[in-house]
Design a protein around this motif. Structure first.
Motif, PDB file in Angstrom:
ATOM      1  N   ARG A 588       0.808  -1.201   0.000  1.00  0.00           N
ATOM      2  CA  ARG A 588       0.000   0.000   0.000  1.00  0.00           C
ATOM      3  C   ARG A 588       0.853   1.267   0.000  1.00  0.00           C
ATOM      4  O   ARG A 588       0.328   2.364  -0.088  1.00  0.00           O
ATOM      5  N   ARG A 590       3.059   4.036  -1.414  1.00  0.00           N
ATOM      6  CA  ARG A 590       3.309   4.560  -2.751  1.00  0.00           C
ATOM      7  C   ARG A 590       4.642   5.273  -2.840  1.00  0.00           C
ATOM      8  O   ARG A 590       5.393   5.087  -3.773  1.00  0.00           O
ATOM      9  N   GLN A 615      -1.046  17.212  -6.976  1.00  0.00           N
ATOM     10  CA  GLN A 615      -2.261  16.678  -6.374  1.00  0.00           C
ATOM     11  C   GLN A 615      -2.314  17.059  -4.903  1.00  0.00           C
ATOM     12  O   GLN A 615      -1.288  17.156  -4.244  1.00  0.00           O
ATOM     13  N   VAL A 617      -2.897  15.972  -1.357  1.00  0.00           N
ATOM     14  CA  VAL A 617      -2.939  14.727  -0.588  1.00  0.00           C
ATOM     15  C   VAL A 617      -3.169  15.084   0.876  1.00  0.00           C
ATOM     16  O   VAL A 617      -2.383  15.831   1.457  1.00  0.00           O
ATOM     17  N   VAL A 642       3.379   8.120   1.744  1.00  0.00           N
ATOM     18  CA  VAL A 642       2.092   8.217   1.062  1.00  0.00           C
ATOM     19  C   VAL A 642       1.571   6.803   0.843  1.00  0.00           C
ATOM     20  O   VAL A 642       2.258   5.956   0.277  1.00  0.00           O
ATOM     21  N   GLU A 644      -1.976   4.135   0.089  1.00  0.00           N
ATOM     22  CA  GLU A 644      -3.290   4.068  -0.532  1.00  0.00           C
ATOM     23  C   GLU A 644      -4.254   3.499   0.492  1.00  0.00           C
ATOM     24  O   GLU A 644      -4.007   2.438   1.068  1.00  0.00           O
ATOM     25  N   ARG A 647      -8.740   3.372  -1.590  1.00  0.00           N
ATOM     26  CA  ARG A 647      -8.475   3.820  -2.959  1.00  0.00           C
ATOM     27  C   ARG A 647      -8.224   5.323  -3.070  1.00  0.00           C
ATOM     28  O   ARG A 647      -8.401   5.924  -4.111  1.00  0.00           O
ATOM     29  N   ARG A 648      -7.853   5.928  -1.949  1.00  0.00           N
ATOM     30  CA  ARG A 648      -7.442   7.331  -2.005  1.00  0.00           C
ATOM     31  C   ARG A 648      -6.030   7.403  -1.464  1.00  0.00           C
ATOM     32  O   ARG A 648      -5.576   6.491  -0.786  1.00  0.00           O
ATOM     33  N   GLN A 649      -5.388   8.500  -1.751  1.00  0.00           N
ATOM     34  CA  GLN A 649      -4.042   8.666  -1.230  1.00  0.00           C
ATOM     35  C   GLN A 649      -4.106   9.369   0.111  1.00  0.00           C
ATOM     36  O   GLN A 649      -4.969  10.206   0.365  1.00  0.00           O
ATOM     37  N   ALA A 651      -1.309  10.856   3.109  1.00  0.00           N
ATOM     38  CA  ALA A 651       0.080  11.071   3.515  1.00  0.00           C
ATOM     39  C   ALA A 651       0.168  10.961   5.024  1.00  0.00           C
ATOM     40  O   ALA A 651      -0.602  11.604   5.739  1.00  0.00           O
ATOM     41  N   HIS A 699      -7.988   5.109   7.720  1.00  0.00           N
ATOM     42  CA  HIS A 699      -8.519   6.194   6.907  1.00  0.00           C
ATOM     43  C   HIS A 699      -9.962   6.502   7.303  1.00  0.00           C
ATOM     44  O   HIS A 699     -10.342   7.653   7.492  1.00  0.00           O
TER      45      HIS A 699
END
Lengths: 709, 166
Positions: A588, A590, A615, A617, A642, A644, A647-649, A651, A699
């Motif tokens: 996960r 990135r 973007q 974040v 960073v 996932e 399905r969103r990023q 930080a 999240h």
């Protein structure tokens, strides 16, 4: 020989029975579509027949009886005396369920008695069998016997004696049939009696007697001519069995057994074993096709493959493999301990040579344990076929229950996945297929009105994509009713009335608990439990599910799972936050970089964020989320990982990045509820524990608490 | 504990009447010996975030991850720093497939003692104890009274909801 008491043999029988029965279900569905197709009938007939024989061997007389009664009915279909119409298929499918239930009962340590299930079934089977037309002319088994006798060499031959016995059994009046009929149903009794009288045929035991006597004779043969004579008899007897029509499958059954005997391995016998093969070779155009014979020669090939050479396989208890996997997991931890020791040895002055040797040994160990891990994962891989083959039956049953006409298409059933995925995907697949049939595809009338073919199609496909496997269930139905979903979502308070939602957001509502847009609750679906459970189960196993839908064209559910989901050994990304070490799932992560205090930007009242590659974040301090301990940002900044999540990023600022390590995840059990952000604890090489974060839950927790910042 | 015990009149002791007694502060508590798996010294405990205060965290017991609760805090006592005699009593909660090992941090382990049912009185109404339901009875007969604890309850298997947002 007291074979019926050998639990291993019995387990093997049950495995085989369940496997073969599982494959039969879908064939029935095919048969219903192509009622006259002999290939399908034969393919159904064979497993039922061998089940009958094997069940008797283990003393499972009820299973034998049910199999026999199904076989009787199938034989009528096979001989063209009865067409495979819906009532016939229905009762055969019911029989299949009873057989599966009985085998499950035996597996659980019970007997195979279940009068409540068996007696009514028996009656129904009898009723259907009674609808069969009388035997076609030229099917007099006596005539076949005469034909066989003509083939046999002259003289007083054991085969002749056996033929005599067979004839005696076939003679009218000598066949004793026990017909189990529930009391108080005279009509059913009559029907069952008629059915039994019409189909009384030879038990395969007699055929086996003939063959074994012949084989024994040949083995005792003193010289070559005698041996070839005996061989001829063997062939003759097999012709006989094959000529009996009904016993074609019986012959195969016997031939299979013979093929497994040592004598079959000598150069000559393969021809004898696959006796009908020459006929089959020429038969394809000239004669009426005999698919059984064709299949048989294929089967005996399989048997030979199994018998020797690289294709050899063995049955292993699942628990044994799980235990093995567990130990391999431990080994990986030990490997990490060694690595840990190695760094200490290297750092110790005066250990130069030792350190080098230690490292070499360590590297060898790591290589081997990697290979071990890979090979055990390979062992656990199985084709998805058992899962796939349930679909046609499921589609048929549900479609019929609600008056729809639906075909099923299966793709990629040879794709291999970890064994545990079969169990894991079972419920989601069932649910999604039911969903497509029940909600997705319209009634035939609606379809016609919309200019579509009457019959809908549900397509289930399995595909590999790198280290993932993708299961998709698509239908050519009406597509999701977005408006209905939105209304329902509003009515149960999931979304605010009139909230500006994107189409994808509305679609995602179907994964919320309590949402079902079916107009009324049916037996099949519409209770609003399900998609949320499905989603949860899949995500817990590291997978994801999504839906795409086009109004009027259909919907498609797609589940993406890591192939090796069972592995409790995962790549871990270790970080330090809030004074403790945590593990992030490596897959996960990135990217990692260092963010300075002034890189942080404030989002009006909604926490902080970072700009990364153009973007926005969202930024969280991991220590603050977990331990309510805000970091003090030094001027040179903090490491930011960073990841996932959902399905969103996201930080995450951490105190320090420790590194990448293989870890073995242990379940966290016994904690009071309230640790939803953790998926387990990992044993580190130094014996310490680190908690493994469930990023999606983390999240979600951040979202619901509002930003803690 | 009993490995050096010669045959004596107490060999008929009924294991269900046997308890491990230990101290929390000045008070004596006991857990049924049948639930006690082992006693270990205080060791590294990995804290678990967002847990109620009485959950110390998890520890690695020979490859098994087991939760550890602080019995002082569980019973509503003020926390004290760990010391030489602080230990962790590993108990089994639940049974069968539900069985889970849980560690309980106590101030000091005292002895293994028989408390027959005749010496057990129903729990009185306590004011100071955080969760009176933990106490199944009061054992008399020795120098001190001993409060008998319900293993599953103490380990929080039927935990009251915890407000995580604070």
């Amino acid at each position: 020989m007291n074979l019926e008491q050998d639990p291993e043999l019995l387990a093997g029988f049950l495995d085989e029975a369940e496997e073969s029965l599982a494959s039969v279900g879908r064939l029935f569905v095919e048969l219903e579509r192509e009622p006259g197709e002999r290939r399908i009938i034969e393919a159904i007939f064979r497993p039922v027949h061998s089940l009958k024989g094997n069940a008797a061997f283990f003393g499972l007389m009820t299973i034998k009886r049910v199999a026999h009664e199904m076989e009787t009915l199938l034989d009528h279909v096979r001989k063209g005396r009865l067409s495979a119409d819906r009532p016939v298929i229905d009762v055969l499918l019911a029989g299949l369920d009873v057989l599966l239930a009985l085998t499950a009962k035996v597996r659980a340590g019970g007997d195979d008695e279940d009068a409540v299930a068996v007696e009514p079934l028996s009656l129904r089977l009898g009723e259907q069998a009674a609808r069969a037309a009388g035997p076609a002319p030229g099917e007099d088994p006596g005539a076949d016997l005469n034909a066989i006798e003509a083939v046999l060499p002259p003289g007083d031959h054991p085969a002749r004696a056996a033929l005599g016995r067979l004839r005696a059994r076939l003679a009218p009046g000598t066949v004793t049939v026990t017909v189990p009929v529930p009391a108080g149903q005279p009509a059913g009794r009559l029907a069952a009696l008629i059915a039994a009288a019409r189909t009384a045929t030879l038990p395969e035991d007699d055929a086996a007697v003939v063959l074994s006597e012949l084989a024994a004779l040949r083995d005792r043969a003193p010289d070559d001519p005698a041996r070839s004579l005996a061989q001829e008899c063997c062939d003759g007897a097999q012709v006989f069995i094959a000529a009996m029509g009904f016993e074609a499958a019986g012959a195969e059954f016997v031939a299979e057994r013979l093929a497994k005997m040592p004598w079959a391995a000598s150069p000559a016998p393969p021809a004898a074993v696959a006796l009908p093969a020459p006929a089959a070779a020429h038969a394809s155009e000239a004669l009426e096709p005999r698919p059984a014979a064709k299949d048989r020669s294929k089967d005996s090939e399989v048997i030979r493959k199994d018998g020797d050479g690289p294709g050899k396989s063995m049955r292993v208890a699942e628990t044994a493999i799980d235990t093995f996997l567990h130990y391999v997991g431990e080994l990986v931890v030990v490997g990490d301990m060694f690595r840990h020791l190695q760094t200490r040895v290297v750092a110790t002055p005066g250990m130069g040579t030792l350190a080098r040797e230690f490292r070499r040994a360590n590297e060898t160990f790591a290589g081997l344990s990697n290979q071990l891990q890979r090979s055990i994962m390979g062992i656990r891989r199985v084709p998805v076929k058992p899962l796939a083959q349930k679909v046609p039956r499921l589609v048929r049953d549900v479609a019929q229950a609600i008056g729809k006409e639906i075909d099923s298409v299966i793709e990629g059933e040879t794709v291999q996945v970890d064994k545990s995925l079969l169990d894991l995907l079972d419920a989601p697949l069932t649910h999604m297929v039911r969903n497509s049939v029940d909600h997705g595809i319209e009634t035939p009338e609606k379809r016609e009105a919309a200019g579509k073919p009457r019959r809908g199609t549900v397509t289930v496909s399995f595909a590999e994509a790198g280290s993932h496997v993708i299961l998709s269930v698509s239908d050519d139905g009406a597509g999701l009713n977005l408006e209905a979903i939105r209304k329902k979502g509003e009515s149960i308070g999931l979304i605010a009335p009139g909230a500006p939602l994107q189409e994808a957001d509305i679609v995602n509502l179907i994964f919320a608990s309590g949402l079902s847009t079916a107009q009324k609750v049916t037996d099949i679906s519409g209770r609003g439990v399900g998609m949320d459970v499905v989603k949860r189960a899949i995500e817990e196993a590291g997978g994801s599910i999504n839906v795409s839908t086009t109004t009027g064209k259909g919907s498609s559910f797609r589940i993406k799972m890591p192939k090796g989901v069972t592995t409790q050994i995962v790549g871990g990304y270790l970080v330090r936050a809030g004074g403790s070490t945590y593990v992030l799932p490596l897959e996960r992560v990135r990217e990692t970089f260092r963010a300075r205090p002034d890189d942080r930007q404030s989002l009006a009242g909604r926490g902080r964020c970072l700009m990364r590659r153009g973007q926005v974040v969202p930024l969280q301090e991991l220590g603050e989320v977990l331990a309510c301990r805000a970091e003090t940002w030094p001027a040179r900044g903090l490491p930011v990982v960073v990841v996932e999540a959902n399905r969103r990023q996201l930080a995450l600022a951490v105190e320090a990045v420790i590194g990448v390590q293989k870890v073995v995840i242990r379940r966290l059990a016994g904690l009071p509820p309230g640790a939803p952000m953790l998926s387990g604890a990992a044993l580190l090489g130094d014996g310490h524990l680190a908690l493994v974060l469930d990023l999606d839950q983390l999240h979600a927790a951040i979202e619901t608490t509002g930003s803690a910042a | 504990m009993s490995e050096h015990a010669p045959p004596r009149s107490r060999t008929r002791r009924n294991a269900t009447d046997t308890y491990l007694t230990f101290a929390l502060g000045d008070e004596s508590f006991a857990l049924p010996i049948l639930r006690v798996r082992e006693i270990i010294g205080i060791t590294d405990i990995t804290p678990v975030p967002r847990m109620p205060a009485h959950v110390r965290g998890v520890l690695n017991l020979r490859g098994k991850v087991i939760p550890v609760i602080d019995l002082r805090r569980r019973m509503g006592f003020e926390p004290v720093p760990d010391h030489k005699r602080t230990c962790i009593v590993i108990v089994q909660t639940g049974s069968g497939a539900e069985a889970i090992l849980v560690g309980a941090v106590v101030d000091r382990v005292s002895e293994v003692r028989d408390i027959p049912p005749s010496q057990i009185e129903p729990p009185p109404q306590f004011g100071a104890i955080a969760d009176p339901g933990c106490i199944t009875g009061v054992g008399k007969g020795g120098k001190h009274v001993v409060m008998l604890l319900d293993t599953d309850r103490v380990a929080g298997r039927e935990e009251l909801p915890v407000n995580l947002k604070n």
